[in-house]
Write a protein that holds these residues in place. Sequence first.
Motif, PDB file in Angstrom:
ATOM      1  N   GLU A  68      74.221  68.152  -8.910  1.00  0.00           N
ATOM      2  CA  GLU A  68      73.156  67.337  -8.322  1.00  0.00           C
ATOM      3  C   GLU A  68      72.232  68.245  -7.533  1.00  0.00           C
ATOM      4  O   GLU A  68      72.677  68.998  -6.655  1.00  0.00           O
ATOM      5  CB  GLU A  68      73.731  66.256  -7.396  1.00  0.00           C
ATOM      6  N   PRO A  92      65.859  58.878  -4.699  1.00  0.00           N
ATOM      7  CA  PRO A  92      66.311  59.224  -6.061  1.00  0.00           C
ATOM      8  C   PRO A  92      67.089  60.537  -6.066  1.00  0.00           C
ATOM      9  O   PRO A  92      66.879  61.415  -5.230  1.00  0.00           O
ATOM     10  CB  PRO A  92      64.999  59.352  -6.847  1.00  0.00           C
ATOM     11  N   THR A  93      67.997  60.658  -7.039  1.00  0.00           N
ATOM     12  CA  THR A  93      68.793  61.871  -7.185  1.00  0.00           C
ATOM     13  C   THR A  93      68.507  62.496  -8.546  1.00  0.00           C
ATOM     14  O   THR A  93      68.358  61.798  -9.553  1.00  0.00           O
ATOM     15  CB  THR A  93      70.294  61.552  -7.073  1.00  0.00           C
ATOM     16  N   LEU A  94      68.443  63.804  -8.558  1.00  0.00           N
ATOM     17  CA  LEU A  94      68.219  64.564  -9.779  1.00  0.00           C
ATOM     18  C   LEU A  94      69.455  65.405 -10.050  1.00  0.00           C
ATOM     19  O   LEU A  94      69.886  66.167  -9.179  1.00  0.00           O
ATOM     20  CB  LEU A  94      66.983  65.462  -9.646  1.00  0.00           C
ATOM     21  N   LEU A 145      67.574  61.654 -13.735  1.00  0.00           N
ATOM     22  CA  LEU A 145      66.906  61.180 -12.522  1.00  0.00           C
ATOM     23  C   LEU A 145      67.324  59.727 -12.297  1.00  0.00           C
ATOM     24  O   LEU A 145      67.075  58.867 -13.136  1.00  0.00           O
ATOM     25  CB  LEU A 145      65.398  61.292 -12.669  1.00  0.00           C
ATOM     26  N   GLN A 191      67.628  56.344  -9.609  1.00  0.00           N
ATOM     27  CA  GLN A 191      67.144  55.643  -8.423  1.00  0.00           C
ATOM     28  C   GLN A 191      68.068  54.455  -8.174  1.00  0.00           C
ATOM     29  O   GLN A 191      68.251  53.602  -9.040  1.00  0.00           O
ATOM     30  CB  GLN A 191      65.717  55.148  -8.627  1.00  0.00           C
TER      31      GLN A 191
END
Length: 367
Positions: free
Chosen positions: A40, A213-215, A246, A248
């Motif tokens: 992450e 949000p996480t990538l 990606l 959310q």
Amino acid sequence: MQEQVERISLKNSLNGSLSAQFTSKNYLDDYSANLRMSWEVDIWGKAAMQKRDAKATYFAQKENLSALKTRIIVQVAQAYYDLLGLDEQLKIAQKNIELSDSTLNMMKLQYTAGSISSLALNQSEAQKKTAELLVPLAKANIAVQENALQILCGEYPNTVARAGNLNASEFAVEVPSGIPASLLSRRPDVKASEYAVMSAYAKTGLAKATMYPTLSLSPSIGVNSFQFDTWFNFPGSVTKSIAANLAQPIFRKKQLRTAYQVALLEQEKAAIQFKQSYITAVGEVNDAMSRLKYADERIVLATEKSVSLEKATSDAGLLYKSGMASYLEVIVAQNSSLQNELDVVAIKLEKLNAAINLYRALGGGAQ
């Protein structure tokens, strides 16, 4: 590592149809083994906040341990001085028994000579018994205090060796006009509250970052072949891929926002507790300083009173022998002297305990 063998039916696959034409088989073998990893991307600094939270929690627990050790040290010191105080009470009782015995013998002679009545003799005997009653009480309290002190030190109940006496344990403590804030910051409970605030701030930031949000990146490497004997032929059978994701948190938005609001409340609570712990520390220092200051004044007055009462007791005995004082005056003088000596011991203990509390309130103790 994952190994997968897929047999694709001719009826359901174009590859199967072509395989039947070229390989005379109604299925297609596909041998693959893959190693996948996922990271992450720390865009919002979650790792740093988790590190700060863990570090603050660790040091807070360490300070709580120091605070516990400090309390035990203070309790041991106070218990030891209380033991010395009980020793002084025993000495006072024994000294008053000797004084009462001398007075009683004098009254017995006068009673035999018919100079006094049996009432005076009986009251003198009662005065002696009053002093004698203090001896077993002091001895019992000494035994109980020794056991309590040994238990505080982690030992089995036993006698305790003394180093000097209560008078030799007196020490002068200079009370300054002001206390630097840096001294109060050494207190383990204050430092633990400060670390709790740091941990709460980190948790709040982490709860807020969770709503964003996480990538994530997922690279994989493996081997793939339609034939088993060429499965591990390198580099022809090597497969490599990388995927980016990606995300959310849409459906957990309300839950995460609630968690963030709770974290804000915990942060405010930790800040209030830190402020309260600091104010409490200031109050404890002022209390200890006041007790020290006025204990010295009380000791001076009580010592002067002891001198007067000792002279009054001596004069009462002389006046009684010459017939210028009654036996009641002798008994009252002895009682007053005994009570004042016990009061002096109690005041000295108060001073020592105040000095110990000041030491603790200023952050002294276990390191």
